[in-house]
Design a protein around this motif. Structure first.
Motif, PDB file in Angstrom:
ATOM      1  N   MET C 105     -11.236 -23.535  38.230  1.00 54.07           N
ATOM      2  CA  MET C 105     -10.470 -23.224  39.441  1.00 54.07           C
ATOM      3  C   MET C 105      -9.520 -24.369  39.781  1.00 54.07           C
ATOM      4  SD  MET C 105     -13.448 -21.481  41.795  1.00 54.07           S
ATOM      5  CE  MET C 105     -12.457 -21.460  43.290  1.00 54.07           C
ATOM      6  N   ASN C 106      -9.938 -25.564  39.435  1.00 54.35           N
ATOM      7  CA  ASN C 106      -9.133 -26.754  39.740  1.00 54.35           C
ATOM      8  C   ASN C 106      -7.835 -26.817  38.940  1.00 54.35           C
ATOM      9  OD1 ASN C 106      -9.134 -29.480  41.102  1.00 54.35           O
ATOM     10  ND2 ASN C 106      -8.867 -30.106  38.971  1.00 54.35           N
ATOM     11  N   MET C 107      -7.729 -26.004  37.880  1.00 51.61           N
ATOM     12  CA  MET C 107      -6.530 -26.063  37.037  1.00 51.61           C
ATOM     13  C   MET C 107      -5.277 -25.564  37.748  1.00 51.61           C
ATOM     14  SD  MET C 107      -7.884 -25.037  33.248  1.00 51.61           S
ATOM     15  CE  MET C 107      -8.168 -23.320  33.661  1.00 51.61           C
ATOM     16  N   GLY C 111      -5.370 -26.523  43.468  1.00 56.21           N
ATOM     17  CA  GLY C 111      -6.778 -26.213  43.244  1.00 56.21           C
ATOM     18  C   GLY C 111      -7.712 -27.228  43.883  1.00 56.21           C
ATOM     19  N   THR C 112      -7.401 -28.492  43.699  1.00 59.46           N
ATOM     20  CA  THR C 112      -8.280 -29.524  44.246  1.00 59.46           C
ATOM     21  C   THR C 112      -8.374 -29.382  45.764  1.00 59.46           C
ATOM     22  OG1 THR C 112      -7.449 -30.951  42.470  1.00 59.46           O
ATOM     23  CG2 THR C 112      -8.765 -31.998  44.178  1.00 59.46           C
ATOM     24  N   ALA C 113      -7.225 -29.208  46.405  1.00 61.72           N
ATOM     25  CA  ALA C 113      -7.231 -29.066  47.864  1.00 61.72           C
ATOM     26  C   ALA C 113      -8.062 -27.870  48.301  1.00 61.72           C
ATOM     27  CB  ALA C 113      -5.800 -28.935  48.389  1.00 61.72           C
ATOM     28  N   SER C 114      -7.998 -26.787  47.533  1.00 60.65           N
ATOM     29  CA  SER C 114      -8.722 -25.609  48.008  1.00 60.65           C
ATOM     30  C   SER C 114     -10.230 -25.749  47.769  1.00 60.65           C
ATOM     31  CB  SER C 114      -8.132 -24.325  47.421  1.00 60.65           C
ATOM     32  OG  SER C 114      -8.789 -23.940  46.261  1.00 60.65           O
ATOM     33  N   LEU C 115     -10.628 -26.497  46.741  1.00 58.88           N
ATOM     34  CA  LEU C 115     -12.057 -26.762  46.559  1.00 58.88           C
ATOM     35  C   LEU C 115     -12.578 -27.677  47.665  1.00 58.88           C
ATOM     36  CD1 LEU C 115     -12.226 -27.191  42.661  1.00 58.88           C
ATOM     37  CD2 LEU C 115     -12.991 -25.226  44.024  1.00 58.88           C
ATOM     38  N   ILE C 116     -11.756 -28.641  48.073  1.00 56.67           N
ATOM     39  CA  ILE C 116     -12.175 -29.526  49.168  1.00 56.67           C
ATOM     40  C   ILE C 116     -12.309 -28.715  50.460  1.00 56.67           C
ATOM     41  CG2 ILE C 116     -11.399 -31.432  50.635  1.00 56.67           C
ATOM     42  CD1 ILE C 116     -10.193 -32.707  48.124  1.00 56.67           C
ATOM     43  N   ALA C 117     -11.365 -27.813  50.674  1.00 58.32           N
ATOM     44  CA  ALA C 117     -11.442 -26.965  51.869  1.00 58.32           C
ATOM     45  C   ALA C 117     -12.697 -26.095  51.825  1.00 58.32           C
ATOM     46  CB  ALA C 117     -10.191 -26.094  51.967  1.00 58.32           C
ATOM     47  N   PHE C 198      -5.045 -42.698  48.377  1.00 56.70           N
ATOM     48  CA  PHE C 198      -4.508 -41.387  48.040  1.00 56.70           C
ATOM     49  C   PHE C 198      -4.990 -41.011  46.640  1.00 56.70           C
ATOM     50  CE2 PHE C 198      -1.694 -42.829  51.330  1.00 56.70           C
ATOM     51  CZ  PHE C 198      -1.263 -41.685  51.977  1.00 56.70           C
ATOM     52  N   HIS C 199      -5.028 -39.706  46.372  1.00 54.92           N
ATOM     53  CA  HIS C 199      -5.366 -39.220  45.040  1.00 54.92           C
ATOM     54  C   HIS C 199      -4.170 -38.427  44.514  1.00 54.92           C
ATOM     55  CE1 HIS C 199      -7.275 -36.702  41.923  1.00 54.92           C
ATOM     56  NE2 HIS C 199      -8.173 -37.677  41.846  1.00 54.92           N
ATOM     57  N   PRO C 200      -3.841 -38.598  43.225  1.00 56.69           N
ATOM     58  CA  PRO C 200      -2.642 -37.934  42.697  1.00 56.69           C
ATOM     59  C   PRO C 200      -2.631 -36.422  42.903  1.00 56.69           C
ATOM     60  CG  PRO C 200      -3.560 -39.464  41.078  1.00 56.69           C
ATOM     61  CD  PRO C 200      -4.512 -39.443  42.234  1.00 56.69           C
ATOM     62  N   ALA C 201      -3.797 -35.786  42.978  1.00 57.78           N
ATOM     63  CA  ALA C 201      -3.805 -34.326  43.134  1.00 57.78           C
ATOM     64  C   ALA C 201      -3.617 -33.888  44.582  1.00 57.78           C
ATOM     65  CB  ALA C 201      -5.104 -33.748  42.579  1.00 57.78           C
ATOM     66  N   LEU C 202      -3.604 -34.846  45.515  1.00 58.82           N
ATOM     67  CA  LEU C 202      -3.407 -34.539  46.942  1.00 58.82           C
ATOM     68  C   LEU C 202      -2.310 -35.463  47.463  1.00 58.82           C
ATOM     69  CD1 LEU C 202      -7.177 -34.578  48.016  1.00 58.82           C
ATOM     70  CD2 LEU C 202      -5.790 -32.532  47.634  1.00 58.82           C
ATOM     71  N   PRO C 203      -1.068 -35.248  47.013  1.00 54.87           N
ATOM     72  CA  PRO C 203      -0.034 -36.276  47.163  1.00 54.87           C
ATOM     73  C   PRO C 203       0.192 -36.797  48.583  1.00 54.87           C
ATOM     74  CG  PRO C 203       0.779 -34.400  45.891  1.00 54.87           C
ATOM     75  CD  PRO C 203      -0.583 -34.036  46.379  1.00 54.87           C
ATOM     76  N   GLY C 204       0.284 -35.954  49.565  1.00 51.31           N
ATOM     77  CA  GLY C 204       0.591 -36.474  50.912  1.00 51.31           C
ATOM     78  C   GLY C 204      -0.628 -36.602  51.802  1.00 51.31           C
ATOM     79  N   CYS C 253     -10.699 -38.864  56.185  1.00 52.38           N
ATOM     80  CA  CYS C 253      -9.777 -37.783  56.538  1.00 52.38           C
ATOM     81  C   CYS C 253     -10.228 -36.423  56.016  1.00 52.38           C
ATOM     82  CB  CYS C 253      -8.392 -38.075  55.968  1.00 52.38           C
ATOM     83  SG  CYS C 253      -7.750 -39.684  56.456  1.00 52.38           S
ATOM     84  N   GLN C 254     -11.038 -36.402  54.973  1.00 49.36           N
ATOM     85  CA  GLN C 254     -11.320 -35.135  54.321  1.00 49.36           C
ATOM     86  C   GLN C 254     -12.793 -34.806  54.480  1.00 49.36           C
ATOM     87  OE1 GLN C 254      -8.746 -33.529  53.121  1.00 49.36           O
ATOM     88  NE2 GLN C 254      -7.324 -35.243  53.313  1.00 49.36           N
TER      89      GLN C 254
END
Ligand SMILES: [Mg+2]
Ligand SMILES: [Mg+2]
Lengths: 419, 419, 419, 419
Positions: C105-107, C111-117, C198-204, C253-254
């Protein structure tokens, strides 16, 4: 209190030092170590107080004259034989050392910004100290050259822009005040665009910016454009379905660059950018104020008691909330406004500056909007009437020439119908 | 063969179009649609062949003269009363429309690059077509203003730089030819530095670059600086232990910018950059050629058969491999070279251009090096002799003034000892 | 109301589709077109409502179990012969397909943001739906691996940061509320620093951020740190003369990354950054709350009427404005607070979470500050008392081990003196 | 020479230190100071020689086993009651501490690169030292998770890319050797595209890259694709008129990431990128080698003297220059090649790895090309025959499933006609 009274014992050390450094910039030393001296001068200027800066500006304006003998000689030769070469030699001799000293001051980091600040500062004194006009003209000459369109960078400004840039929008917005960060955010929503020109020597400083709303149909009133609406998704949808881009605000940011024109270039490049991003856009128009209407109207010899009565009624606070008043005066005011806007410059009339700007750019007068803006300033300037100027790619050159050559106020049939 | 012979039926369509667009740029249309016309002109110029470009250059040089009546009037007024204001009005009237048309051409994307290319192209014809000199002078005037030090960006160039930039180093290196990518890589190794000035309007185009070697002690010969050495780690160590920065090559990249001086600024800023990165550096020096030595020497009235014999011997290919020859002539040549380099301009001598550049920057003549470079060109120019010019922060201004005012060739005792 | 009651006719189409896509991700199709299916699933999930998401989460938690036969077999083999290879084979067989489906799913972009959510969303239901714990644990396992320190980027946040990042500081600040953009600007002034991972998959998206004040001497109270002061220049001077960095706020923050620890790494790298930028800094300390003090105190069996009276008095609004009340209770409260903070975990006490965090990082309990913060929350939690934890480079490991091994609360003599 | 002979007195200090640091990473100290210890370990590993690294790898492979008692306990519980929770507890107990120590090593700057280098280094010893397989498997497990498609960034590589990246293309190109910078430049011309995946933790390191030619019609031979052609403008024109994108080379760059698959994702995303940039493209195909054809052919029991004779003739250097030889053997070889390529895996055949890769991705076998590549390796592998695999968006999933489920070699009628 004069400068002399304030500092009776002559200029302070730093003003003296600034003068010496400026002189050194043009000397032999300046050739070997120009960048270094420019930096020292930059630092010295930073510690000058208002009087010191004033003294330094007068020094710059007066101390760097062209060599009179050489210039007289070149003038005499040109009068004797007006060849292209003699003209070039004369231009050379006339080129003021003031410009060269300003160019060398520009070599320091921050030099451009401090020259712009200088021109901004002397603006208010040009009337009382005409000798500063030479400095002003030289600065403007250099800025026109340095801020050539080819050196400007168009950048979109949005919520990803640095706060340091965004706060400048809030500070510089000259048309529709931005009331803090929430208001700003709305102006940068997905159905809005903001573009600015930047210059490489002023990295975080917008020179001019324009705010655009993407809407359906011609927007004829300001309030719907400024209304808060936090929903990003529906704003995105609106952008996708827009057929019209409304340029509802354009603001110059740098007073020191007054007279260096950016607005025409900005509007036209933004039209191109928008057309690329939204190929479905069919119409590019402004929604603009009429700064000179009321001033003009009150100066007219009134034809009858009717208009005197009208002006008296329209002085009342909040008159526009009264439907009867509106119904009575709307046709009169709209006709008068159409008359005001369409007066030909050829007949010696002073054309409204906003008309002059947009028709000079090749736009046409498209629509006059009753109560297009009920903010205080718009009510005071034009009884709330607002105007759409239409930028139509295919008629821009024709419109421009009609206006520029014969003073024709190119307009839509709709406007004609009001006359 | 003249242009007319070549294309008997008049200028081709595109030259005609270029002329019309240039004229339009200065017209009313240019005010409304300047950026657009500039772009069209840019495209039209791109399809012109050499003859077409030549014709267009002649057109630019001749068609945009100042208004003669206005200029005569301004000249007359200035002669009658030579006030600062009258001088400014005269400068204004003399400002050639040529410059304005060039400024407007610059508004197009790629405009600056194409103006630089134009000046490069006319360089060779200035002698035979003096009317082009006015265009050349106007271009130079604009370039001096646009390429002001304050608008230049110093950038380090290394192996992380884009290949598109690096290949320009290979193409432009004017002093010690770069023999392909492996040679280039060595010049960008950890014990080397390369810096260039860039201008925002020419993003990937170095204007001038300098190559620096970080070494221990004054480098007196070129070959050790160019030797291949793939070991990055030991190069890093050498950099960490260096006490001297040798500027062994400085190359201008844009022929169209000749006469716009960058070298002095570049050397001085690079000294600052290096001092910041390597606080242990104690000495900043060049290792430079002597382009005019042999030419000067052969033109001297020879005092005796001795020197005639020497010159004959030194014409032999590879003479420097012969120890006896070297031993015989080295003291003679070194003395003569010291004489050549230290002749005072005050006595009407033509100073070697490299001496003039570095002493004009405030460096001093530090050391004359026997067989410092045995590459063909160096052997041909100066019998392989090379020079160190020392940039010593504390004496730069003094050195510069001594050279600029009285033509003193500031030099080390070591050089004096050769005389 | 259960899900079934709410939508009696079975899961809506999109939930069904999400399930099928998730299953497809692990199938043959997933191998050929994994990225595509992941994107489709991502889009499908976006249109699910809360019930749909809930249903999908339950599906993920239950549908992707390891192969029971294979796992039983591997377990049996390992029990028979507990070699390293058998352990590895067992780990392999036990690796849940749930993790693989989550990795796939992360691909998708986002994807990463939605798994964190997703993990954030299930947090509240872990108690009532224990089967979700398996999903929670798998998400956490993946996040620990993906958000490895080696993949995080430390970035300074200042007024040049995008507004889109800055508004997240306002939203996420958990310790001292940021009251709008002016307050934020003060926290980013020249004598303040803010750093985030910061993590590259969650830029801002900042993961965690810390706010630091550069001051002279140990800051013992919050208000001076938050006071507005628009003067950038004097703030710059204060920074230059600071000897102490106060970490006065650290916020995760997350919520979906809870349990993935960043704070320790962040504090230690920020100490390094600050030490590099300001070599004159001599002390790195927090100014921290004591969330559990009042709760603990009221649960204590009260030794006498004295403390009962105290607690009653300290329930009065604004008691701390009364000097007599303060004088009376300060010594009592400070002693009790020191007792609370220094209770050994070895004796079965629940250590305050902030103590646990900082002492676990190797800091020591440096100072207990009377009325260090009179904001509502601090008054409610700890009667306004605040604590400094000192990060001293040379004793961090020793402190950590003392705390971790024997539960020693490492502290300053100053704290000891209160006991 | 064994390790023991080489360093008879036991492991050198740095190996010992590396072991201690690795152990410390998992200890209490590791929790407080993990990032610091990881950095120290990173530095220590850098000074290890090959023997030291070998020793450390063996240590990592053997020293960090799961807790046997706990794992036995979890296995027993699971066997007693195979619930999902028991499976999760078992997975937890089985998760090897090796992976955790590797994750913590990754926290240091450069950690990811050094773990990849470690896996690359142990590759050759997996056969002789099976205990290293556990380390290899753990590294691979982590890499699969860390190099998830969602964390990769697709970047175009062109002549604007850093030389440091470009030289890696030269080094890593595995299919058609790049013969220096001029050859590379041709592969990055306007009618070529090169794309690579990058990972944020390996900033200048391509993981895999693909080279694409934009052509008209299906390219059936390599030489025209590699031919030098310096004319950028005509290359730009060719790109504008291309209807086909030929993927003619795809190379993995990181041996340490073997088994982590990127190729499928890369091809599919590049197809999307190209389709966006060039909407007129109608066909996406590879031009690929057949590495196993000759090997397979010589191992066939030869049906007659005919093929024996053929193989003998085709052993002659340069046979393909002889038209008669070509005419004779072409039909035979093409048929045999079609047979080789279309053998079903279902019948126990070893499918050519390139067939397996592309058909596994959902491509189909489109065309077999006589003398598609006469470079040495292609002649040796497949008598110069090359293959086109076609990626057709609409049949990718169907093709993939046909291949994956029933081993069908999906092919064009053209290929069928050869059988
Ligand atoms: Mg000028
Ligand atoms: Mg795992």
């Amino acid at each position: 209190m004069t400068h002399a009274e304030h500092i009776p014992s002559g200029p302070p050390a730093s003003l003296d030092q600034a003068r010496q450094l400026a002189a050194a910039l043009l000397s032999e030393r300046g050739e070997a170590s120009g960048a270094l001296i420019a930096r020292q001068l930059q630092q010295t200027m930073r510690v000058l107080d208002a009087d010191g800066r004033h003294g330094f500006q007068r020094y710059l304006a007066s101390a760097f004259q062209p060599d009179a003998a050489a210039l007289q000689d070149a003038a005499t030769r040109y009068l004797a034989d007006s060849t292209a070469a003699a003209a070039a030699a004369l231009a050379d001799a006339a080129d003021p050392p003031r410009q060269e000293v300003l160019r060398r001051m520009n070599m320091a980091p921050g030099g451009t910004a401090s020259l712009i600040a200088m021109r901004s500062e002397i603006a208010g004194r040009l009337g009382s100290e005409p000798e500063l006009k030479l400095l002003d003209a030289d600065l403007k000459h250099l800025f026109v050259s340095w801020f050539n369109r080819g050196f400007l960078e168009l950048r979109r400004i949005d919520w990803q822009s640095p706060a340091a840039v965004l706060e400048k929008l809030i500070a510089y917005e000259a048309v529709h005040e931005i009331k803090g960060w929430d208001d700003l955010r709305r102006r940068l929503a997905p159905d809005r665009r903001c573009f600015a020109f930047f210059h490489p020597a002023l990295p975080g400083e917008p020179l001019i910016f324009v705010e655009v709303a993407l809407v359906q149909g011609l927007a004829t009133a300001v309030p719907p454009l400024l209304v808060q609406d936090a929903d990003q998704d529906s704003a995105g949808l609106r952008a996708a379905h827009a057929d019209t881009a409304i340029f509802y605000s354009i603001s110059n940011c740098q007073d020191g660059l007054r007279g260096v024109s950016f607005g025409n270039f900005l509007i036209k490049q933004v039209v191109e950018e928008l057309q690329t991003e939204f190929p479905q856009l069919k119409r590019f128009s402004t929604l603009s104020p009429i700064p000179g209407f009321r001033r003009w109207l009150v100066q007219q010899p009134q034809s009858g008691g009717n208009e005197v009565a009208m002006l008296r009624e329209l002085d009342r606070e909040g008159w526009w909330h009264d439907a009867a008043t509106c119904e009575t005066w709307r046709p009169v005011l709209m006709r008068l406004c159409a008359q005001y806007l369409t007066r030909s410059p050829a007949s010696g009339n002073r054309v409204d500056p906003v008309v002059r700007f947009h028709l000079g750019n090749g736009a046409r007068l498209e629509r006059i909007n009753w109560l297009g803006n009920t903010a205080d300033r718009a009510m005071a300037e034009s009884f709330g009437i607002m105007v759409n100027y239409l930028y139509d790619h295919d008629s821009i050159e024709r419109n421009h020439e009609a206006f520029a050559r014969v003073g024709e106020i190119v307009r839509s049939p709709q406007v004609d119908a009001l006359l």
